[in-house]
Design a protein around this motif. Structure first.
Motif, PDB file in Angstrom:
ATOM      1  N   ASP A  23       7.198  44.298  43.094  1.00 52.30           N
ATOM      2  CA  ASP A  23       6.072  45.495  42.604  1.00 52.30           C
ATOM      3  C   ASP A  23       5.597  46.213  43.193  1.00 52.30           C
ATOM      4  O   ASP A  23       5.881  47.096  44.180  1.00 52.30           O
ATOM      5  CB  ASP A  23       5.215  45.054  41.270  1.00 52.30           C
ATOM      6  CG  ASP A  23       5.640  44.818  39.608  1.00 52.30           C
ATOM      7  OD1 ASP A  23       7.361  44.613  40.141  1.00 52.30           O
ATOM      8  OD2 ASP A  23       5.222  44.222  39.173  1.00 52.30           O
ATOM      9  N   HIS A 440       3.261  40.142  37.812  1.00 51.54           N
ATOM     10  CA  HIS A 440       3.092  42.109  37.430  1.00 51.54           C
ATOM     11  C   HIS A 440       1.666  42.300  37.485  1.00 51.54           C
ATOM     12  O   HIS A 440       1.103  43.271  38.164  1.00 51.54           O
ATOM     13  CB  HIS A 440       3.434  42.609  36.029  1.00 51.54           C
ATOM     14  CG  HIS A 440       4.506  43.292  36.242  1.00 51.54           C
ATOM     15  ND1 HIS A 440       5.995  43.367  37.089  1.00 51.54           N
ATOM     16  CD2 HIS A 440       5.817  42.481  35.140  1.00 51.54           C
ATOM     17  CE1 HIS A 440       7.016  43.133  37.055  1.00 51.54           C
ATOM     18  NE2 HIS A 440       7.252  42.580  34.915  1.00 51.54           N
ATOM     19  N   GLN A 444      -0.436  44.821  39.891  1.00 52.91           N
ATOM     20  CA  GLN A 444      -1.081  45.824  39.561  1.00 52.91           C
ATOM     21  C   GLN A 444      -2.695  46.235  39.976  1.00 52.91           C
ATOM     22  O   GLN A 444      -2.639  47.311  40.702  1.00 52.91           O
ATOM     23  CB  GLN A 444      -1.188  46.459  38.250  1.00 52.91           C
ATOM     24  CG  GLN A 444      -1.526  47.861  37.925  1.00 52.91           C
ATOM     25  CD  GLN A 444      -1.174  48.850  39.090  1.00 52.91           C
ATOM     26  OE1 GLN A 444      -0.105  48.699  38.489  1.00 52.91           O
ATOM     27  NE2 GLN A 444      -1.615  49.490  38.695  1.00 52.91           N
TER      28      GLN A 444
END
Length: 453
Positions: A23, A440, A444
């Motif tokens: 990510d 994730h 973030q």
């Protein structure tokens, strides 16, 4: 000693760390993933033993694990259903061997009614407590001060009912004795799976497997990251300020703005932090530990139990092997059984030599499947307790009182250092799905912080 500079250094190349790295890189941040082992995957490990492909670590995919399912789709990995046709077997407190169909054990009417009543209570508690902030529930302190065993004893006098209900959390999930963790920790386990009813439904929670093994998830993630993954690099020291960190491994030093500790919490103390972590973090880490389970793989020339009209699914809180399943690989003509020996039972057999331990475990399998179970062509024990960079299975959980006391701070960053693993997940706790979810979320959080500068 090689020295490199990256935006983020990730310690641990399991599903969580590699998801976070993926990510972060997709958003334009540079990464370096440092892995102590000579392989990626952490607690996911598929290997070939004496010609048989065995999933030594995690392997299951259930319908609620949407983060894992999405990852499988993105990586173009296919699944197949666990074999479940035919009858299951239950061995009761009286030693009686019973074949049955359906999702409830073949116990007497009184015991069945008590089990159903307890499941309703636990479903209501799981919904009320929730998976996200169990420590914030009005009854958190109360439920965290009573053991899972004591809670069961308070709620039913039926011994077989509480042994069976207890099994689903203790031996089957947390792999610790029922007196070693709290009722709140047990309820969190149920809430993280969606309900206690889901925990007792093996057709739900043990639904599918990945063709070729679940380790393909971290293998493909690492392949996509290319030269940003460094194996055989245990991190010995993290030097940090409020906005920078230096990770010092055996052969490489990484200077970065952020670090992610993507390893189980019991390994946090393997790293020397400079300055030391805050006092409460040190305290918290001393109250988190992994359980112990032996995952037993027995491969036979054919899946002989199917010929007898059996699904391969067996249970008993009174057997050394408390549960086992048909674990035959996709399109494999041979048959494979996978069984589990947990907590104090595992302690006991590890005091024996390898041959005596194998004999005891095969005797337990034979109690379910008959004498044919005594003669596998391949036999292997997954012993994660002996793995230097894991030291137990399946995941860490708090000791008595620890969840209510420390749970709220378990994912709180320290300066530029973040924490990411399945052990910290709400939904999907201790599963690969949870590892991916936390990966994730951690990525973030770093992206948001980085963008705000």
């Amino acid at each position: 000693m090689t020295e490199i500079t990256r935006d983020v250094v990730i310690i641990g190349a399991g599903a969580s760390g590699l998801t976070a790295a993926t990510d972060l890189k997709a958003r334009g941040l540079s990464v370096a993933v440092l892995e102590a082992r000579d392989r990626v995957g952490g607690r996911l490990w598929t290997d070939t033993i004496e010609g048989a492909m065995l999933e030594i670590g995690g392997q299951w995919v259930s319908p609620d694990q949407t983060a894992l399912i999405e990852t499988l789709e993105n990586l173009k990995l296919d699944t197949f259903s666990r074999y479940r046709e035919g009858e299951s077997i239950y061995i009761g407190r009286d030693g009686k061997h019973t074949r049955y169909s359906g999702d409830r054990f073949p116990v007497d009417a009184e015991t069945a009614a008590e089990m159903d009543r307890l499941i309703v209570i636990l479903d209501e508690l799981a919904e009320s407590v929730g998976a996200t902030e169990p420590w914030a529930h009005p009854r958190a302190q109360e439920l965290d001060s009573i053991t899972w065993q004591a809670w069961l004893e308070e709620n039913t006098d039926n011994i077989e009912a509480r042994d069976n209900i207890g099994l689903f959390v203790a031996e089957a999930m947390l792999t610790k004795p029922r007196h070693a963790f709290s009722a709140l920790q047990a309820i969190l386990m149920a809430a993280s799976a969606g309900s206690f009813s889901n925990l007792v439904d093996e057709d739900f929670i043990l639904d599918k497997r990945v063709i070729g093994g679940l380790q393909q998830v971290p293998l493909r993630l690492a392949e996509n990251l290319g030269d940003d993954v460094f194996l055989n690099q245990p991190v010995r020291r993290l030097e940090y300020t409020e906005d920078s960190v230096t990770a010092i491994a055996d052969g490489i030093t990484v200077k970065a703005q952020y670090a992610i500790m993507a390893v189980p919490p019991n390994l946090y103390s393997r790293v020397d932090y400079q300055p030391p972590l805050p006092r409460l973090k040190h305290q918290m880490h001393q109250h988190m530990s992994l359980g112990l389970v032996i995952k037993v793989h027995a491969v036979y020339e054919t899946p002989f139990w199917r010929e007898d009209g059996l699904s391969g699914t067996v249970f008993s809180p009174y057997q050394l092997v408390h549960e086992a399943y048909d674990n035959t690989n996709h399109e494999d003509p041979r048959g494979t059984l996978v069984g589990f020996v947990s907590d104090q039972h595992a302690d006991k057999v590890f005091m024996q030599d390898a041959e005596a331990r194998k004999a005891a475990i095969l005797d337990s399998l034979a109690a379910y499947y008959g004498e044919k179970a005594q003669n596998p062509v391949v036999y292997y024990e997954s012993d994660w307790g002996s793995e230097e960079w894991t030291r137990g299975a399946y995941a860490t959980s708090f000791d008595m009182g620890g969840l209510a006391r420390y749970g709220a701070m378990q994912s709180t960053p320290v300066g530029p250092i973040y924490w990411s693993s399945s052990d910290l997940a709400a939904e999907g706790f201790q599963h690969v799905d949870g590892a991916i979810r936390v990966g994730h979320d951690t990525a973030q959080a770093i992206i948001a912080r980085h963008d705000s500068k």
